[in-house]
Design an enzyme around this catalytic site. Structure first.
Site, short mmCIF file in Angstrom:
data_model
loop_
_atom_site.label_atom_id
_atom_site.label_comp_id
_atom_site.label_asym_id
_atom_site.label_seq_id
_atom_site.Cartn_x
_atom_site.Cartn_y
_atom_site.Cartn_z
N HIS A 90 0.85 -1.19 0.00
CA HIS A 90 0.00 0.00 0.00
C HIS A 90 0.88 1.24 0.00
O HIS A 90 1.82 1.35 0.79
CB HIS A 90 -0.91 0.05 1.23
CG HIS A 90 -1.74 1.30 1.27
ND1 HIS A 90 -2.90 1.43 0.55
CD2 HIS A 90 -1.54 2.49 1.89
CE1 HIS A 90 -3.39 2.65 0.75
NE2 HIS A 90 -2.59 3.31 1.55
N ASP A 169 -15.29 2.42 7.40
CA ASP A 169 -14.23 3.31 6.94
C ASP A 169 -14.70 4.21 5.81
O ASP A 169 -14.38 5.39 5.77
CB ASP A 169 -13.02 2.49 6.46
CG ASP A 169 -11.97 3.38 5.82
OD1 ASP A 169 -11.41 4.22 6.54
OD2 ASP A 169 -11.75 3.27 4.60
N ARG A 176 -14.39 12.73 7.33
CA ARG A 176 -13.10 13.37 7.65
C ARG A 176 -12.72 14.36 6.56
O ARG A 176 -12.13 15.41 6.82
CB ARG A 176 -12.01 12.31 7.79
CG ARG A 176 -12.09 11.51 9.09
CD ARG A 176 -11.23 10.26 9.02
NE ARG A 176 -9.88 10.56 8.61
CZ ARG A 176 -9.14 9.76 7.82
NH1 ARG A 176 -9.64 8.63 7.36
NH2 ARG A 176 -7.92 10.10 7.51
N SER A 191 -7.80 3.67 8.92
CA SER A 191 -8.49 3.63 7.63
C SER A 191 -7.74 2.72 6.66
O SER A 191 -8.33 1.82 6.04
CB SER A 191 -8.57 5.05 7.06
OG SER A 191 -9.07 5.04 5.74
N LYS A 195 -8.78 -1.84 5.96
CA LYS A 195 -9.03 -2.44 4.65
C LYS A 195 -7.99 -3.50 4.31
O LYS A 195 -8.32 -4.56 3.79
CB LYS A 195 -9.06 -1.35 3.57
CG LYS A 195 -10.23 -0.38 3.70
CD LYS A 195 -10.38 0.50 2.47
CE LYS A 195 -9.29 1.54 2.35
NZ LYS A 195 -9.47 2.72 3.20
#
Length: 435
Positions: A90, A169, A176, A191, A195
């Site tokens: 990620h 999320d 947010r 967040s 996931k």
């Protein structure tokens, strides 16, 4: 007559607790995330709690519990039935960050499955799905069964995350975005990690970008985020490491959807910009080690040079109905931004390049806005390289030439010239490793 459901907590008491710097209990965390997902906790109440978290922080135990509660709001994927171990990457996002495209097939070469659930771009950072959708026919939406079959057969998949993963999320992320609480490190970390943990991968490598073109401009904050995410992954039993990488200058020489796919294909052909190759290889080495298949750097590079990674790429694209031989879209209009003087390029601001690409049509300002496949910015000169007056520094690409003026405006002052290479400080691509 049915007895009305009684909630075990009141939102106001949870908000007050965090406002007053108390540590939320496990039961409070579980309840507030679930109640917000159900609509019992109102948007303005969760806004107040998010601001309290931004200002007062969370303990490691609180963030871990919050992340688990987000995971529990939806489904979890299970890759244990696959014939090979899994690893995922990620990135926190940057300008020209096309690394996922060559990385997923490269790692698959070595017998590790890569379930890369990716997203779309918003603002100045590009989205992996938008990039791949510039490949004619390619589709982002796969069923879980299709995804599993492709992982078993090809070894790599890049696709859209299903709506069933961490729905809490999705709701909180949108809140947010409009309440000035995006920067809360506990909420960013939970967040991302909710996931990734729900996705079920066995090993995870995080690419945390630092610099003007990154979400995190400050090294201390980026380090805090990286440590928090590594802790969350470790606590959840996922082998997790983070690399802090530089995003002061765009990655590679392109920012924009089809432009970045073209550059990724150069990397998969054994060529391409050195920084893109180096970061792809560094992340692949970490993913393979995390999955229990440690592989030397030289062997990983060889898989790019000899075409094995390209073979997996082609199979991955075909499996998702794309045509790997079809020409990529090209923008209808181009404009060169030229150097006004001679010397050496001293700086090139990644954020300005990212915003220019966005304004040219490569990105979106609303989630439902279409993007132009061919739009973006080509970088001809990088810091430390010589420049001659009148030479193109950048080429702007778009289908709508009326966009050129706004793109040029944000690039005004985005670079500087130096007298010689000795005055240009070299920036390391890899800043630190955590985990």
């Amino acid at each position: 007559m049915a007895t009305p459901h009684t909630e075990p907590f009141d939102a106001v008491e949870v908000i007050r607790a965090k406002r007053d710097r108390a540590t939320l209990t496990d039961a409070q965390v579980d309840w507030v995330v679930d109640a917000y997902t159900r609509g019992v906790v109102a948007e303005e109440q969760m806004s107040a709690l998010a601001m309290a978290i931004l200002l007062n922080g969370m303990t490691r135990a609180e963030v871990s519990r919050w992340t688990n509660a987000m995971i529990a709001s939806g489904e979890r994927m299970d890759f244990s039935g696959l014939s090979r171990p899994t690893a995922d990457k990620h990135s926190t996002g940057g300008v020209g960050d096309k690394i996922t495209l060559p990385l997923a097939p490269l790692v698959a070469v070595f017998g590790v499955a890569v379930p890369q659930l990716s997203g779309r771009g918003l603002g100045h950072t590009g989205g992996t799905l938008d990039k791949l959708e510039s490949v004619p026919g390619w589709r982002a939406a796969l069923t879980n069964d299709e995804m599993m079959a492709q992982l078993d057969d090809v070894g790599a998949v890049i696709c859209a995350a299903g709506a069933g993963l961490a729905p809490a999320d999705k709701k909180l992320y949108a809140l947010r975005d409009v309440t000035g609480t995006v920067e809360a490190v506990p909420l960013i970390a939970s967040s991302i990690m909710s996931k990734k943990i729900a996705e079920g991968t066995g090993a995870l490598v995080l690419d945390v970008k630092v610099g003007s073109g990154a979400f995190m401009k400050d090294l201390d904050m980026a380090t805090e985020l990286a440590r928090t995410m590594v802790d969350l992954g470790t606590d959840a039993g996922v082998r997790t490491v983070a690399l802090l990488t530089d995003m002061q200058v765009p990655l590679g020489r392109t920012a924009g959807n089809a432009l970045e796919v073209r550059e990724s294909l150069e990397v998969l052909s054994g060529a391409g910009p050195a920084d893109v190759v180096d970061l792809t290889v560094a992340l692949a080495v970490e993913m393979l080690a995390g999955a229990g298949r440690p592989t030397p750097d030289a062997e990983v590079r060889a898989a790019l040079a000899d075409g094995r990674a390209m073979d997996v790429w082609r199979r991955m694209i075909v499996a998702q109905d794309g045509d790997p031989d079809a020409p990529l879209p090209v923008a209808a209009h181009r404009h060169d931004v030229v150097a006004q003087g001679s010397g050496v390029l001293g700086t090139l601001d990644a954020y300005a390049v990212g915003v220019a690409a966005w304004r040219l049509g490569a990105g979106r300002s609303r989630r439902d806005e279409p993007v132009q496949a061919g739009a973006g910015v080509e970088v001809h000169v990088r810091p430390g390289e010589p420049v001659t007056a009148g030479q193109p520094l950048l080429t702007l690409h778009t289908d709508t030439p009326e966009r050129f003026d706004r793109a040029r405006a944000v690039l005004d002052g985005a670079w500087s010239l130096a007298d010689d290479t000795g005055t240009v400080a070299a920036r390391p691509l890899l800043i630190d490793r955590i985990g």
